[in-house]
Design an enzyme around this catalytic site. Structure first.
Site, short mmCIF file in Angstrom:
data_model
loop_
_atom_site.label_atom_id
_atom_site.label_comp_id
_atom_site.label_asym_id
_atom_site.label_seq_id
_atom_site.Cartn_x
_atom_site.Cartn_y
_atom_site.Cartn_z
N LYS A 206 0.85 -1.20 0.00
CA LYS A 206 0.00 0.00 0.00
C LYS A 206 0.89 1.25 0.00
CE LYS A 206 -3.58 2.12 2.85
NZ LYS A 206 -4.53 1.93 3.94
N GLU A 212 10.36 -4.74 4.79
CA GLU A 212 10.46 -6.16 4.39
C GLU A 212 10.19 -6.30 2.89
OE1 GLU A 212 8.79 -4.99 6.97
OE2 GLU A 212 8.76 -6.39 8.66
N GLY A 266 -5.04 -2.06 5.19
CA GLY A 266 -4.22 -3.17 4.71
C GLY A 266 -4.90 -4.52 4.90
N ARG A 267 -5.40 -4.78 6.10
CA ARG A 267 -5.99 -6.10 6.39
C ARG A 267 -7.39 -6.25 5.80
NH1 ARG A 267 -5.07 -3.09 10.63
NH2 ARG A 267 -6.71 -2.37 12.01
N GLU A 352 -5.34 -7.39 15.00
CA GLU A 352 -4.82 -6.07 14.67
C GLU A 352 -5.95 -5.04 14.73
OE1 GLU A 352 -1.05 -5.34 12.00
OE2 GLU A 352 -2.80 -5.16 10.72
N HIS A 383 -5.46 -34.24 16.77
CA HIS A 383 -4.34 -35.08 17.21
C HIS A 383 -3.24 -34.23 17.83
CE1 HIS A 383 -5.96 -38.71 15.26
NE2 HIS A 383 -6.56 -37.80 14.52
N LYS A 511 8.99 -1.38 14.74
CA LYS A 511 9.58 -0.93 13.47
C LYS A 511 10.62 0.15 13.75
CE LYS A 511 5.53 -1.14 10.44
NZ LYS A 511 4.65 -0.29 9.66
#
Ligand code: G6Q
Length: 549
Positions: A206, A212, A266-267, A352, A383, A511
């Protein structure tokens, strides 16, 4: 609703809890043959069975009252009307516009956004059709076989989850890969199997500044240029961003830059051009169906009465368990292998959004907010961690998800899968009493002493809550509906908790510190100004980074 109003509502709901503590679900089911009819609801083909919860009609009525008193309906309208409900970033929250299928204008800050939304969708269609058909080819003139999406957080989790979920709609000759982690291992291990001549990169960010993503994009570009030359970059890169100038500066051709807008968080961006790798993997028509499934859920959320409204019901049940019963986690357990990244996706969407401890006006909240969301597909989880869900000291409300129809005809797999999901919610609800355990052990021929010592270990407390979401098949439409369902659930809870579900300041501090620490890790400046733990860890790193002598 004032702060005291919410607190008072939670206290009042506590009285319903007291009453229900004496009425385990097992008893409620025995007494009411219509409990399923009473506590299930549908949105189109999607069934929500919420009868296996610690509720009765009075408790649900009190929860719906809470939603009304908290202004859920008004807030929903404000969101739809493009008000800047994301106060701390002064932004509208309009991801619903990205999938809107109707013909009304959708104004944001006085401008109808639908023409721009549709123009970007048309560009996605043109581009993805051309890649899939081989009309657009690589620098070497070959057809692309692999698409690597480089993004992180909201620019990665959604498309990665959806691509896995829609595997039956993908083509074997066009594979999607997702690289997010700044750990070089991620891009290294992805690229080592790929051929530069047939690999397309999408840089999805965005802001187009995320460290990263930009680091991974730089490495991808180097990998490509080393093999095909710098001149190959424009043919092998596309970008998705709100920062068009930065994409152009990276060397991406104008017609391969797909935009979106600051009113898309973003999400919440999987519906935007961030979905480009989905459209490449499954074809534009299926991507479009994913959007229309979400729109169908939006229309349900906007128009169904609260009492029949799936996201509202699920949101209120979450509030009930978080604030009235004090349960701090929520498990998402898809009996659908292709939803293997669904819980990870929802972790971001939920945690978030509602992992906040101040109200909209910046005051400390006086109640618990977002739960810890976690989960893995069944039957694998059975399991592994289900032991704790059945017999641990914490109660973990859970959502089970399952399709009536698989994509593959492979009896008896699906019947076994369905039997297992039904068994789990039944077992959690019923539990196993001491009498039942003793009778079972007696029938197995154990003596009194053995029964006495073994029985406590074999008792299941039961009365453990769950929802089941049942759908005909995991199609693109249904997946869109499911994702939108959870988005609106999170919205509902954010309104009740009175937090801003649309900012994420909590990710900033790490950050900033990482930026400040880089020179110390690289050894170009000293670490005197850090705490002794950080200094000790840095010293260890510097002593060991060279590997064995
Ligand atoms: C989501 C967050 C966050 C964001 C990533 C990537 O709501 O804002 O997860 O999506 O930090 O950001 P960019 O897309 O700007 O690279």
């Amino acid at each position: 609703m004032a702060k005291s109003g919410r607190k008072a509502s939670f206290t009042d709901l506590g009285k319903h809890r007291k009453r229900l503590e004496t009425q385990p679900m097992r008893l409620q089911f025995a007494e009411d043959p219509n409990r399923f009819e009473r506590f299930s609801a549908r949105a189109g083909d999607l069934l929500l069975d919420y009868s296996k919860n610690r509720i009765d009609e009075e408790a649900m009525a009190a929860l719906f009252d809470l939603a009304r008193a908290a202004g859920l309906e008004e807030r929903r309208t404000q969101m739809c009307e493009g008000e800047h409900i994301n106060l701390t970033e002064n932004r509208a929250v309009m991801h619903m516009a990205l999938r809107y299928q109707g013909d009304r204008p959708v104004p944001v800050d006085g401008k109808d956004v639908m023409p721009d939304v549709r123009a970007v969708l048309a560009a996605i269609k043109t581009y993805t059709d051309a890649i899939r058909s081989g009309e657009i080819r690589s620098h070497t003139g070959e057809q692309f076989t692999d698409v690597v999406n480089i993004g992180i957080g909201g620019s990665d989790l959604g498309p990665a989850m959806v691509t896995l979920a829609l595997e039956p709609y993908t083509r074997p000759d066009l594979r999607a890969h997702y690289v997010s982690n700044v750990d070089g291992a991620h891009i290294h291990d992805t690229l080592k199997r790929l051929n530069p001549g047939t690999t397309l990169f999408i840089v999805a960010s965005k802001t187009f500044t995320t460290d990263e993503t930009m680091t991974n994009a730089g490495s991808a570009r180097k990998w490509l240029a080393e093999s095909l030359g710098e001149e190959a970059v424009p043919s092998h890169f596309a970008a998705v961003s709100t920062n068009i100038p930065a994409c152009a500066a990276f060397g991406i051709q104008e017609d391969r830059i797909f935009g979106f807008w600051d009113w898309v968080g973003g999400r919440y961006s999987v519906w935007s051009a961030i979905g480009l790798p989905i459209a490449l993997a499954v074809g534009y028509d299926h991507f479009s169906a994913f959007l229309s499934g979400a729109d169908a859920m939006d229309q349900h959320f906007l128009s169904a009465p609260l009492e029949k409204n799936l996201p509202v019901i699920m949101g209120l049940l979450g509030v009930w368990y978080r604030n009235v019963w004090g349960f701090s986690t929520h498990a998402v357990l898809p009996y659908d292998q292709r939803l293997s990244r669904f819980a990870a996706y929802l972790q971001q969407q939920d945690m978030e959004s509602n992992g906040k401890s101040v109200t909209l006006s910046g005051k400390p909240v006086a109640w618990s907010t977002g739960p810890i969301v976690w989960g893995e597909p069944g039957t694998n989880g059975q399991h592994a961690f289900y032991q704790l869900i059945h017999q641990g000291t914490d109660v973990v409300p859970a959502d089970f998800l399952v399709a009536a129809r698989p994509h593959e005809s492979m009896p008896p797999h699906h019947a076994k899968l369905v039997a297992n999901v039904l068994a789990q919610s039944e077992a959690l609800m019923l539990g196993k009493t001491e009498e039942e355990v003793v009778a079972e052990l007696k029938a197995q021929g154990l003596d009194k002493k053995a029964i006495k010592s073994l029985a406590p270990h074999k008792i299941f407390p039961g009365n453990r809550p769950s929802n089941t979401l049942f759908y005909p098949q995991l199609t693109p439409e249904m997946l869109g509906s499911l994702v939108a369902l959870y988005e609106h659930k999170v919205f509902t809870q954010g309104v009740i908790w009175n937090v801003n579900s649309y900012d994420q300041w909590g990710v900033e501090l790490g950050k900033q510190l990482a930026k400040a620490l880089l020179s110390k890790v690289e050894g170009t400046s000293g670490a005197e100004d850090h705490d002794s733990s950080t200094r000790g860890l840095l010293a260890y790193f510097h002593a060991n980074k060279g590997g064995p002598a």
